[in-house]
Design an enzyme around this catalytic site. Structure first.
Site, PDB file in Angstrom:
ATOM      1  N   GLY A   1      -0.879   9.123  -9.986  1.00 16.17           N
ATOM      2  CA  GLY A   1      -1.407   8.866  -8.652  1.00 16.17           C
ATOM      3  C   GLY A   1      -0.402   9.216  -7.563  1.00 16.17           C
ATOM      4  O   GLY A   1      -0.763   9.796  -6.525  1.00 16.17           O
TER       5      GLY A   1
ATOM      6  N   GLY B   1      -6.350   6.816 -13.338  1.00 11.20           N
ATOM      7  CA  GLY B   1      -5.288   7.087 -14.300  1.00 11.20           C
ATOM      8  C   GLY B   1      -4.044   6.298 -13.967  1.00 11.20           C
ATOM      9  O   GLY B   1      -4.096   5.266 -13.298  1.00 11.20           O
ATOM     10  N   SER B   2      -2.913   6.817 -14.384  1.00  8.96           N
ATOM     11  CA  SER B   2      -1.659   6.079 -14.233  1.00  8.96           C
ATOM     12  C   SER B   2      -1.146   6.129 -12.806  1.00  8.96           C
ATOM     13  O   SER B   2      -1.442   7.056 -12.037  1.00  8.96           O
ATOM     14  CB  SER B   2      -0.593   6.652 -15.173  1.00  8.96           C
ATOM     15  OG  SER B   2      -0.158   7.917 -14.719  1.00  8.96           O
ATOM     16  N   THR B   3      -0.346   5.134 -12.463  1.00  8.82           N
ATOM     17  CA  THR B   3       0.258   5.092 -11.132  1.00  8.82           C
ATOM     18  C   THR B   3       1.183   6.276 -10.914  1.00  8.82           C
ATOM     19  O   THR B   3       1.251   6.840  -9.808  1.00  8.82           O
ATOM     20  CB  THR B   3       1.007   3.763 -10.942  1.00  8.82           C
ATOM     21  OG1 THR B   3       0.046   2.694 -10.971  1.00  8.82           O
ATOM     22  CG2 THR B   3       1.752   3.719  -9.622  1.00  8.82           C
TER      23      THR B   3
ATOM     24  N   LYS C   1     -13.187  17.067 -14.112  1.00  8.45           N
ATOM     25  CA  LYS C   1     -12.110  17.464 -15.016  1.00  8.45           C
ATOM     26  C   LYS C   1     -11.771  16.305 -15.951  1.00  8.45           C
ATOM     27  O   LYS C   1     -11.207  15.301 -15.532  1.00  8.45           O
ATOM     28  CB  LYS C   1     -10.846  17.872 -14.251  1.00  8.45           C
ATOM     29  CG  LYS C   1      -9.837  18.594 -15.139  1.00  8.45           C
ATOM     30  CD  LYS C   1      -8.413  18.436 -14.683  1.00  8.45           C
ATOM     31  CE  LYS C   1      -7.770  17.181 -15.175  1.00  8.45           C
ATOM     32  NZ  LYS C   1      -7.570  17.138 -16.655  1.00  8.45           N
TER      33      LYS C   1
ATOM     34  N   GLU D   1      -7.564   5.039  -8.476  1.00  3.85           N
ATOM     35  CA  GLU D   1      -7.644   3.789  -9.227  1.00  3.85           C
ATOM     36  C   GLU D   1      -6.596   3.891 -10.324  1.00  3.85           C
ATOM     37  O   GLU D   1      -6.734   4.677 -11.262  1.00  3.85           O
ATOM     38  CB  GLU D   1      -9.052   3.593  -9.787  1.00  3.85           C
ATOM     39  CG  GLU D   1      -9.309   2.173 -10.270  1.00  3.85           C
ATOM     40  CD  GLU D   1      -8.942   1.992 -11.723  1.00  3.85           C
ATOM     41  OE1 GLU D   1      -7.849   1.421 -11.967  1.00  3.85           O
ATOM     42  OE2 GLU D   1      -9.705   2.398 -12.602  1.00  3.85           O
TER      43      GLU D   1
ATOM     44  N   GLU E   1       3.030  -1.353 -17.261  1.00  2.00           N
ATOM     45  CA  GLU E   1       1.728  -1.265 -17.918  1.00  2.00           C
ATOM     46  C   GLU E   1       1.909  -0.616 -19.288  1.00  2.00           C
ATOM     47  O   GLU E   1       2.312   0.544 -19.396  1.00  2.00           O
ATOM     48  CB  GLU E   1       0.757  -0.444 -17.075  1.00  2.00           C
ATOM     49  CG  GLU E   1      -0.642  -0.394 -17.670  1.00  2.00           C
ATOM     50  CD  GLU E   1      -1.599   0.427 -16.830  1.00  2.00           C
ATOM     51  OE1 GLU E   1      -2.733  -0.026 -16.625  1.00  2.00           O
ATOM     52  OE2 GLU E   1      -1.215   1.516 -16.382  1.00  2.00           O
TER      53      GLU E   1
ATOM     54  N   CYS F   1      -7.292  -0.382 -17.607  1.00  2.00           N
ATOM     55  CA  CYS F   1      -6.444  -0.654 -16.446  1.00  2.00           C
ATOM     56  C   CYS F   1      -6.607  -2.086 -15.960  1.00  2.00           C
ATOM     57  O   CYS F   1      -5.661  -2.689 -15.452  1.00  2.00           O
ATOM     58  CB  CYS F   1      -6.750   0.328 -15.327  1.00  2.00           C
ATOM     59  SG  CYS F   1      -8.504   0.423 -14.904  1.00  2.00           S
TER      60      CYS F   1
END
Length: 488
Positions: A241, A236-238, A182, A258, A392, A291
């Protein structure tokens, strides 16, 4: 104007439109204009892809026929290399990569990684005999067996989609998993071309499925919550996640996450190339959209003024060099979207309001065209409690923080919710390595050492994620271990 071929879904061995015929616009970051159209999948399409992947894993020989897998993945790799120019066009016009970045992680890096991935695959120990053990008067033979983990949902970000796709999908396929890929809504074509080439290679139905869609969360959340999906591999982003962990918990999926980073470079006063190391710290590669990009620069108080002067000159020299798509020496183009540009500008305004001093950039670059450009930006006089030092940004923004001594530098580097990458520079290598070992982060380069490569595991500490990608450890994310014991 460049216009790219339309992106199709690849589901159950068929290249096709979305079930309802929906499509959406793919916007070029360089121009802000439509550069392509892609299929806008619905929940119905994702349901079909999951069912196909489940069937292929449970009822075909894909998990057990290693020769077949290896031959087909080799063929896919060769087709990807043969279609390099198409991948280059997508990387430039869809992801906003400048040619210098294309020649590295955005295209050539992942294409050059195939041979090593095949080599690592060849080292997998599928069965391991343990020592026989006598228990209650009987001898027991014990065997450890590795098996593919099942159906994998691979959720790809928009910054370096080909690099991350290769790192997730190729090991999973080689090991006998089936995959639903995806892509991020902003970069569908870098995934849909993989489906097209898999069809050309002759992949069996359902082994690899590619499902693109405009809505950011819908398709991914279906993957994460469906009990037929065994593994989610997400980059992707925290924040996303955390959401994946939350909604995936009821099915106890295996997760590889990650996530974000706010990595620090420590340059000590004894660095023999102090000015060069400081000057090379400007954040420009792919407009800071990485990242593992190092965005906090820690320099000693004793040489702080010197470092600021070096950075002023470095940014001034770079000001006219970036933003040229076809220049192989240029690594910086636009941000991926207007939304991302606005987000980064919000952080720049926060830096100003919290008292950091802007010495370079900080503006939308209106002279580069109609795309989503922000000037390379540098803040000094930053303290580690400022928003621009904590969060970030994912843009071309460097923050510079002074430190007193080794202990202070380590404290600042570790004072972050993230722990993904970092670097240490010192004329005393032993000192640099001692400091590197104390930084709570997944990778650290010492004196320019390359800490990220195809044969090295990559992943973070703390809120930078769970698990490892690349290297042998990355393959192991897609394997289960079974114990078989036989009483002699």
């Amino acid at each position: 104007m460049t216009f790219l071929p339309e992106g199709k879904l690849y589901i159950d061995g068929q290249l096709r439109d979305a079930a309802n015929g929906a499509k959406y616009e793919d916007i070029s970051p360089w121009t802000g204009e439509v550069v392509a159209y892609a299929a806008d999948a619905s929940a119905e399409d994702m349901e079909e892809a999951i069912a196909a992947a489940r069937r292929a894993f449970d009822h075909s020989d894909w998990p057990t026929n290693s020769d077949k897998r290896l031959a087909l993945v080799h063929k896919l790799a060769e087709l990807m290399k043969a279609n390099r120019q198409r991948l280059v066009d997508i990387a430039i016009h869809e992801t906003g990569a400048a040619m210098g970045a294309v020649n590295m992680a955005n295209v050539d890096g992942p294409l050059n990684h195939f041979d090593k991935l095949f080599e690592i695959y060849g080292t997998i120990e599928w069965e391991k005999a343990m020592l026989d053990k006598e228990v209650w008067g009987s001898v027991h033979r014990r065997l450890l067996v590795k098996e593919p983990a099942g159906v994998v949902g691979a959720i790809i970000p928009w910054n370096v989609p080909l690099y991350i796709t290769v790192g997730k999908v190729i090991p999973a396929l080689l090991l006998g998993c089936t995959v639903i890929l995806k892509p991020a809504p902003d970069t569908p074509l870098m995934s849909t071309i993989i489906g097209e080439l898999a069809a050309e290679a002759g992949f069996p139905a359902g082994v690899l499925n590619v499902v693109s869609g405009k809505e950011p969360a819908l398709l991914g959340e279906i993957l994460v919550t469906d009990p037929r999906v065994d593994v989610i591999s997400f980059t992707g982003s925290t924040g996303v996640g955390r959401r994946i962990m939350e909604i995936g918990a009821p099915t106890l999926k295996r997760l590889f996450l990650e996530l974000g980073g706010k990595s620090a470079a420590i340059i000590f006063e004894d660095a023999p190339n102090f000015a060069e190391a400081v000057g090379q710290s400007i954040v420009c590669y792919h407009a800071g959209q990485g990242c593992a990009t190092i965005t906090r620069l820690l320099v000693p108080e004793s040489r702080y003024d010197e470092a600021v002067t070096v950075l002023e000159h470095a940014y001034d020299a770079y000001a006219q060099l970036w933003g040229k798509a076809e220049d192989p020496t240029n690594f910086m183009g636009p941000l991926i979207s207007q939304r991302q540009r606005d987000r980064v500008m919000g952080y720049i305004e926060a830096g100003k309001s919290e008292g950091a001093r802007l010495i370079a950039g900080g503006q939308i670059a209106t002279d580069k065209g109609g795309g989503f450009f922000i000037e390379p930006t540098c803040f000094v006089d930053v303290t580690n409690d400022m928003t621009i030092a904590r969060e970030e940004i994912f843009g071309p923004v460097l923050v510079v923080i002074p430190f007193k001594d080794d202990e202070d530098a380590i404290r600042i580097a570790n004072d972050s919710e993230y722990g993904l990458s970092g670097s240490v520079v010192s004329g005393d290598e032993a000192r640099a390595v001692r400091v590197a070992k104390r930084i709570r982060t997944g990778t650290v380069g010492v004196n320019g050492g390359m800490s990220m490569d195809v044969d090295l595991p990559f992943g973070g500490y703390k809120q930078s994620g769970l698990g490892k990608e690349w290297g042998l450890e990355g393959f192991e994310e897609y394997l289960e271990t079974k114990v078989i014991a036989t009483r002699a």
